[in-house]
Design a protein around this motif. Sequence first.
Motif, PDB file in Angstrom:
ATOM      1  N   LEU A 220       0.840  -1.213   0.000  1.00  0.00           N
ATOM      2  CA  LEU A 220       0.000   0.000   0.000  1.00  0.00           C
ATOM      3  C   LEU A 220       0.867   1.251   0.000  1.00  0.00           C
ATOM      4  N   GLN A 221       0.572   2.152  -0.931  1.00  0.00           N
ATOM      5  CA  GLN A 221       1.200   3.464  -0.944  1.00  0.00           C
ATOM      6  C   GLN A 221       0.457   4.326   0.071  1.00  0.00           C
ATOM      7  N   VAL A 222       1.035   4.472   1.251  1.00  0.00           N
ATOM      8  CA  VAL A 222       0.341   5.133   2.359  1.00  0.00           C
ATOM      9  C   VAL A 222      -0.029   6.574   2.007  1.00  0.00           C
ATOM     10  N   SER A 223       0.811   7.223   1.201  1.00  0.00           N
ATOM     11  CA  SER A 223       0.556   8.628   0.871  1.00  0.00           C
ATOM     12  C   SER A 223      -0.791   8.818   0.191  1.00  0.00           C
ATOM     13  N   LEU A 224      -1.211   7.844  -0.623  1.00  0.00           N
ATOM     14  CA  LEU A 224      -2.501   7.964  -1.308  1.00  0.00           C
ATOM     15  C   LEU A 224      -3.659   7.920  -0.320  1.00  0.00           C
ATOM     16  N   VAL A 225      -3.553   7.026   0.668  1.00  0.00           N
ATOM     17  CA  VAL A 225      -4.609   6.917   1.679  1.00  0.00           C
ATOM     18  C   VAL A 225      -4.643   8.182   2.539  1.00  0.00           C
ATOM     19  N   VAL A 226      -3.464   8.686   2.901  1.00  0.00           N
ATOM     20  CA  VAL A 226      -3.386   9.891   3.739  1.00  0.00           C
ATOM     21  C   VAL A 226      -4.020  11.086   3.032  1.00  0.00           C
ATOM     22  N   LYS A 227      -3.685  11.274   1.766  1.00  0.00           N
ATOM     23  CA  LYS A 227      -4.242  12.406   1.024  1.00  0.00           C
ATOM     24  C   LYS A 227      -5.760  12.298   0.893  1.00  0.00           C
ATOM     25  N   GLU A 228      -6.253  11.090   0.628  1.00  0.00           N
ATOM     26  CA  GLU A 228      -7.693  10.881   0.488  1.00  0.00           C
ATOM     27  C   GLU A 228      -8.404  11.162   1.811  1.00  0.00           C
ATOM     28  N   ALA A 229      -7.807  10.688   2.927  1.00  0.00           N
ATOM     29  CA  ALA A 229      -8.412  10.896   4.243  1.00  0.00           C
ATOM     30  C   ALA A 229      -8.437  12.378   4.605  1.00  0.00           C
ATOM     31  N   LEU A 230      -7.379  13.090   4.284  1.00  0.00           N
ATOM     32  CA  LEU A 230      -7.320  14.519   4.620  1.00  0.00           C
ATOM     33  C   LEU A 230      -8.344  15.323   3.818  1.00  0.00           C
ATOM     34  N   LYS A 231      -8.613  14.890   2.583  1.00  0.00           N
ATOM     35  CA  LYS A 231      -9.674  15.560   1.808  1.00  0.00           C
ATOM     36  C   LYS A 231     -11.015  15.425   2.515  1.00  0.00           C
ATOM     37  N   MET A 232     -11.295  14.221   2.992  1.00  0.00           N
ATOM     38  CA  MET A 232     -12.551  13.978   3.693  1.00  0.00           C
ATOM     39  C   MET A 232     -12.610  14.766   4.994  1.00  0.00           C
ATOM     40  N   LEU A 233     -11.497  14.787   5.724  1.00  0.00           N
ATOM     41  CA  LEU A 233     -11.461  15.473   7.018  1.00  0.00           C
ATOM     42  C   LEU A 233     -11.617  16.988   6.853  1.00  0.00           C
ATOM     43  N   ARG A 234     -11.063  17.522   5.780  1.00  0.00           N
ATOM     44  CA  ARG A 234     -11.169  18.970   5.578  1.00  0.00           C
ATOM     45  C   ARG A 234     -12.632  19.413   5.488  1.00  0.00           C
ATOM     46  N   ALA A 235     -13.444  18.577   4.851  1.00  0.00           N
ATOM     47  CA  ALA A 235     -14.864  18.897   4.722  1.00  0.00           C
ATOM     48  C   ALA A 235     -15.601  18.710   6.044  1.00  0.00           C
ATOM     49  N   ALA A 236     -15.081  17.850   6.918  1.00  0.00           N
ATOM     50  CA  ALA A 236     -15.797  17.522   8.158  1.00  0.00           C
ATOM     51  C   ALA A 236     -15.390  18.398   9.337  1.00  0.00           C
ATOM     52  N   LEU A 237     -14.154  18.912   9.337  1.00  0.00           N
ATOM     53  CA  LEU A 237     -13.657  19.674  10.490  1.00  0.00           C
ATOM     54  C   LEU A 237     -14.015  21.153  10.354  1.00  0.00           C
ATOM     55  N   PRO A 238     -14.171  21.850  11.483  1.00  0.00           N
ATOM     56  CA  PRO A 238     -14.503  23.286  11.432  1.00  0.00           C
ATOM     57  C   PRO A 238     -13.376  24.092  10.808  1.00  0.00           C
TER      58      PRO A 238
END
Length: 525
Positions: A220-238
Amino acid sequence: MSKILAIYNEQETLTGLAALLKNVMPDCAVTTAQSGIEGIEKAKAEFPDTILLDIEIPEIEGFEVIKRLKSDENTKDIPIILAGGTIDSKSHAKGLELGANSFLEKSIDENVLVAQINASLRMKKAEDLLREEKEKLEALLRRTQKNEAISALTGGIAHDFNNILTAILGYTEIAMGRTQQETPIHTNLEEVLKAGYRARDLVKQLLTFSRQTDQDKKPLQVSLVVKEALKMLRAALPTTIEIRQDIKNGSGKVMADPTQIHQMLVNLCTNAARSMDEKGGILEVILSDIELDSRFTDQHQDLKPGPYVKLTVSDTGHGISRSTIQKIFDPGFTSKAGEKGSGLGLTVVHGIVKNHGGTLTVYSEHNRGTTFNIFLPRIVEEGSQDIDLATSLPRGNERVLFVDDEHVLADLGEHMLKPLGYTVTTKTNSIEALEIFRAQPQSFDLVVTDMTMPDMTGLELAGKLLQIRADLPIILCSGFSEMVTHDKARATGIREFVMKPIDLSEMAKIVRRVLDKKAPDGETQ
């Protein structure tokens, strides 16, 4: 501090009893009442840990006080020690039937009194613990039932959605194969394909979360998962929380379950965000490769020197005290009473890291923030090439019976396999598929069938086909099914069990692999 309520008629007795208890049990707080009504009111207001009750009290007798206390939801679990008057066998029986726990003679013996009270306090503590455990179990049952309902709902959605994705991915790949590369149309189709793959992975994540099951670990290329997760978190966090990221390009791969790595990062970032709820702050995520030497690994059990991927999640929140850091990975632990969440976030993180052969460290300063460092073993593998749809896929000239109750997917199967050289017969009804095979069992070299179909499921169809011809290679496809697993499918004679959506490359490889595989009797198909 334990609380004792003494309800006695005589003030002199109450005064002496209170003084005695304070002397022999200094850790107890004693409250007194001179009538049954006053005693009941104080019991409801103060919730004592045990009650000393005189039988002969004004206004209402002791037995009536017991009856009223035991009929009230708020006081029914308070242990009661009955004292005074004539405690004969009938009084004993009546007191026990009403709910008293023990008895004292009118002339109180100090040692017996202390022993009785301590026994009542232990009983109260044990009952409180049992009630807490009961409440936890009931809450767990409710969560389990809720998860089961979510799992059933998710499974139904996944089945339909995966069928839709199969059509989107399949026809997109076919269209890409018919357009020239580096043209606007081809580029647009590539974006559609990428979006389809992201949707496919999202469905897998939903199924994994709802069913609480693990996926197989793979490079697994961890960087791909990290970037995808941060996109989701940006929309969810204040917006008061700034997200900074430093994701090194080309960071190494780890043998990992992508869903669990995604969950690990989301839990860490969510935990960090909660520490900055009031004032906002900075959430920073850093990913890089690192070589760990023996000086570091010797301090961490089961860790060996070598290449690792380091994931750092830090915040500028209120921090964690040293005493609390020792507890943060305990199940159910939360730093605040009534805090949001289940208290399992960091426990899950710890479990995921250990499950992947890694370790984690925590550093925190009061009012300056917290930093989590995750170390996962990095794998070294030969460079891989991107898949080019223009390259030749495995081909063949065998005869394939393709069965799916959805016309669009049956047609897609033909469009996928026919250009690869196969002769494809499609059926959208499992009964019709069985009849055409029964009439010409040697006219087909392979059957590809959907699992969920009306009249007859794919598993039932496969069973009947194998009764007609035991050496028949069968591929069973499913958008979602809790009834069938890889092992169960193969145990019935099915060669491959494949989860939708299936892209062109995967379909071509699976079909060729199954056809080239030797039959159970040793004869090559």
